[in-house]
Design a protein around this motif. Structure first.
Motif, PDB file in Angstrom:
ATOM      1  N   PHE A   1     -33.306 -10.186  29.259  1.00  0.00           N
ATOM      2  CA  PHE A   1     -33.553 -11.295  28.516  1.00  0.00           C
ATOM      3  C   PHE A   1     -34.565 -10.740  27.470  1.00  0.00           C
ATOM      4  O   PHE A   1     -35.818 -10.550  28.174  1.00  0.00           O
ATOM      5  N   PHE A   2     -34.380 -10.856  26.322  1.00  0.00           N
ATOM      6  CA  PHE A   2     -35.447 -10.773  25.235  1.00  0.00           C
ATOM      7  C   PHE A   2     -35.668 -11.879  24.474  1.00  0.00           C
ATOM      8  O   PHE A   2     -34.679 -12.519  24.103  1.00  0.00           O
ATOM      9  N   LEU A   3     -36.838 -12.349  24.161  1.00  0.00           N
ATOM     10  CA  LEU A   3     -37.068 -13.325  23.327  1.00  0.00           C
ATOM     11  C   LEU A   3     -37.459 -13.072  22.060  1.00  0.00           C
ATOM     12  O   LEU A   3     -38.051 -12.178  21.673  1.00  0.00           O
ATOM     13  N   ASP A   4     -36.613 -13.433  21.031  1.00  0.00           N
ATOM     14  CA  ASP A   4     -36.895 -12.873  19.656  1.00  0.00           C
ATOM     15  C   ASP A   4     -37.895 -13.908  19.110  1.00  0.00           C
ATOM     16  O   ASP A   4     -37.959 -14.977  19.454  1.00  0.00           O
ATOM     17  N   ILE A   5     -38.659 -13.482  18.441  1.00  0.00           N
ATOM     18  CA  ILE A   5     -39.864 -14.048  17.751  1.00  0.00           C
ATOM     19  C   ILE A   5     -39.486 -15.329  16.988  1.00  0.00           C
ATOM     20  O   ILE A   5     -40.060 -16.110  16.927  1.00  0.00           O
ATOM     21  N   SER A   6     -38.237 -15.361  16.238  1.00  0.00           N
ATOM     22  CA  SER A   6     -37.847 -16.417  15.796  1.00  0.00           C
ATOM     23  C   SER A   6     -37.399 -17.574  16.674  1.00  0.00           C
ATOM     24  O   SER A   6     -37.228 -18.682  16.250  1.00  0.00           O
ATOM     25  N   ASP A   7     -37.501 -17.377  17.914  1.00  0.00           N
ATOM     26  CA  ASP A   7     -37.117 -18.225  19.044  1.00  0.00           C
ATOM     27  C   ASP A   7     -38.338 -19.229  19.284  1.00  0.00           C
ATOM     28  O   ASP A   7     -38.282 -20.167  20.102  1.00  0.00           O
ATOM     29  N   ALA A   8     -39.676 -18.477  18.905  1.00  0.00           N
ATOM     30  CA  ALA A   8     -40.890 -18.968  19.379  1.00  0.00           C
ATOM     31  C   ALA A   8     -41.078 -20.436  18.637  1.00  0.00           C
ATOM     32  O   ALA A   8     -40.972 -20.729  17.485  1.00  0.00           O
ATOM     33  N   VAL A   9     -41.742 -21.286  19.233  1.00  0.00           N
ATOM     34  CA  VAL A   9     -42.062 -22.607  18.795  1.00  0.00           C
ATOM     35  C   VAL A   9     -43.697 -22.714  18.886  1.00  0.00           C
ATOM     36  O   VAL A   9     -44.150 -22.638  20.152  1.00  0.00           O
ATOM     37  N   GLU A  10     -44.283 -23.269  17.991  1.00  0.00           N
ATOM     38  CA  GLU A  10     -45.802 -23.505  18.054  1.00  0.00           C
ATOM     39  C   GLU A  10     -45.789 -24.779  18.689  1.00  0.00           C
ATOM     40  O   GLU A  10     -45.126 -25.786  18.247  1.00  0.00           O
ATOM     41  N   LEU A  11     -46.958 -25.106  19.623  1.00  0.00           N
ATOM     42  CA  LEU A  11     -47.266 -26.147  20.209  1.00  0.00           C
ATOM     43  C   LEU A  11     -48.635 -26.390  20.074  1.00  0.00           C
ATOM     44  O   LEU A  11     -49.669 -25.824  20.617  1.00  0.00           O
ATOM     45  N   PRO A  12     -48.953 -26.882  18.734  1.00  0.00           N
ATOM     46  CA  PRO A  12     -50.621 -27.288  18.447  1.00  0.00           C
ATOM     47  C   PRO A  12     -51.184 -28.352  19.358  1.00  0.00           C
ATOM     48  O   PRO A  12     -50.612 -29.293  19.800  1.00  0.00           O
ATOM     49  N   ILE A  13     -52.212 -28.022  20.024  1.00  0.00           N
ATOM     50  CA  ILE A  13     -52.997 -28.691  20.914  1.00  0.00           C
ATOM     51  C   ILE A  13     -54.474 -28.928  20.494  1.00  0.00           C
ATOM     52  O   ILE A  13     -55.115 -28.000  20.299  1.00  0.00           O
ATOM     53  N   LYS A  14     -54.918 -30.359  20.397  1.00  0.00           N
ATOM     54  CA  LYS A  14     -56.228 -30.384  20.043  1.00  0.00           C
ATOM     55  C   LYS A  14     -56.997 -30.798  21.163  1.00  0.00           C
ATOM     56  O   LYS A  14     -56.722 -31.937  22.205  1.00  0.00           O
ATOM     57  N   PHE A  15     -58.156 -30.233  21.404  1.00  0.00           N
ATOM     58  CA  PHE A  15     -58.968 -30.170  22.518  1.00  0.00           C
ATOM     59  C   PHE A  15     -60.550 -30.689  22.280  1.00  0.00           C
ATOM     60  O   PHE A  15     -60.838 -29.833  21.514  1.00  0.00           O
ATOM     61  N   ILE A  16     -61.006 -32.023  22.455  1.00  0.00           N
ATOM     62  CA  ILE A  16     -62.211 -32.123  22.323  1.00  0.00           C
ATOM     63  C   ILE A  16     -63.052 -32.635  23.471  1.00  0.00           C
ATOM     64  O   ILE A  16     -62.951 -33.568  23.876  1.00  0.00           O
ATOM     65  N   PRO A  17     -63.775 -31.430  23.958  1.00  0.00           N
ATOM     66  CA  PRO A  17     -64.587 -31.887  25.319  1.00  0.00           C
ATOM     67  C   PRO A  17     -65.775 -32.655  25.082  1.00  0.00           C
ATOM     68  O   PRO A  17     -66.371 -32.284  23.840  1.00  0.00           O
ATOM     69  N   GLN A  18     -66.276 -33.195  26.029  1.00  0.00           N
ATOM     70  CA  GLN A  18     -67.344 -33.894  25.851  1.00  0.00           C
ATOM     71  C   GLN A  18     -68.853 -33.093  26.354  1.00  0.00           C
ATOM     72  O   GLN A  18     -69.986 -33.135  26.099  1.00  0.00           O
ATOM     73  N   TYR A  19     -68.540 -32.170  27.475  1.00  0.00           N
ATOM     74  CA  TYR A  19     -69.334 -31.374  28.116  1.00  0.00           C
ATOM     75  C   TYR A  19     -69.100 -30.107  28.191  1.00  0.00           C
ATOM     76  O   TYR A  19     -67.783 -29.667  28.115  1.00  0.00           O
ATOM     77  N   ALA A  20     -69.805 -29.196  28.406  1.00  0.00           N
ATOM     78  CA  ALA A  20     -69.603 -27.743  29.007  1.00  0.00           C
ATOM     79  C   ALA A  20     -68.695 -27.687  30.248  1.00  0.00           C
ATOM     80  O   ALA A  20     -69.294 -28.749  31.204  1.00  0.00           O
ATOM     81  N   GLY A  21     -67.938 -26.753  30.765  1.00  0.00           N
ATOM     82  CA  GLY A  21     -67.243 -26.960  31.737  1.00  0.00           C
ATOM     83  C   GLY A  21     -65.998 -26.185  31.880  1.00  0.00           C
ATOM     84  O   GLY A  21     -65.475 -25.718  30.935  1.00  0.00           O
ATOM     85  N   CYS A  22     -65.284 -26.340  33.006  1.00  0.00           N
ATOM     86  CA  CYS A  22     -63.936 -25.949  32.997  1.00  0.00           C
ATOM     87  C   CYS A  22     -62.947 -27.124  33.112  1.00  0.00           C
ATOM     88  O   CYS A  22     -62.947 -27.773  33.882  1.00  0.00           O
ATOM     89  N   TYR A  23     -61.863 -27.046  32.263  1.00  0.00           N
ATOM     90  CA  TYR A  23     -60.981 -28.207  32.337  1.00  0.00           C
ATOM     91  C   TYR A  23     -59.485 -27.635  32.548  1.00  0.00           C
ATOM     92  O   TYR A  23     -59.195 -26.535  31.907  1.00  0.00           O
ATOM     93  N   HIS A  24     -58.901 -28.229  33.325  1.00  0.00           N
ATOM     94  CA  HIS A  24     -57.497 -27.954  33.753  1.00  0.00           C
ATOM     95  C   HIS A  24     -56.559 -28.940  33.027  1.00  0.00           C
ATOM     96  O   HIS A  24     -56.788 -30.249  32.940  1.00  0.00           O
ATOM     97  N   CYS A  25     -55.250 -28.395  33.066  1.00  0.00           N
ATOM     98  CA  CYS A  25     -54.530 -29.329  32.343  1.00  0.00           C
ATOM     99  C   CYS A  25     -52.933 -28.650  32.349  1.00  0.00           C
ATOM    100  O   CYS A  25     -52.500 -27.542  32.500  1.00  0.00           O
TER     101      CYS A  25
END
Length: 114
Positions: A1-25
């Motif tokens: 199975f090979f993924l052609d780069i034309s099959d890629a889809v961008e998924l923009p995510i905006k992340f605005i943390p309030q504090y320093a730390g480690c965030y899981h999603c």
């Protein structure tokens, strides 16, 4: 199975943390023939801060400056101190609990006039 780069889809995510730390999603993507779960971990650091301390003390007399270290992250910290320069002393390890402020005692004890 090979993924052609034309099959890629961008998924923009905006992340605005309030504090320093480690965030899981988790991101769940569903279609009529596929289900995918992506786990994301974001590590947020505070801006790099520089400080300057000036110690004035007679030769052979020590002076101590307590440096506050605030932990506003979501986990406890164990910090390692690496001191460079003659006459500077302090504990090699410092623990800062979640939501706490610890004081790091930095000592300067000159062995001569400098």
């Amino acid at each position: 199975f090979f993924l052609d780069i034309s099959d890629a889809v961008e998924l923009p995510i905006k992340f605005i943390p309030q504090y320093a730390g480690c965030y899981h999603c988790q991101i769940l993507l569903k279609s009529s023939c596929d289900v995918r779960v992506y786990e994301i971990e974001c590590v947020v650091n505070t801006d790099h801060a520089e400080a300057e301390l000036e110690f004035l003390t007679p030769a052979y007399q020590a002076v101590v400056q307590d440096i506050p270290i605030s932990n506003m992250s979501s986990q406890s910290w164990q910090l390692e101190a690496i001191l460079e320069g003659e006459g500077f002393y302090g504990p090699p390890l410092t623990n800062v609990g979640l939501g706490e402020t610890a004081l790091y005692p930095l000592m300067f004890k000159p062995l001569a006039e400098c």
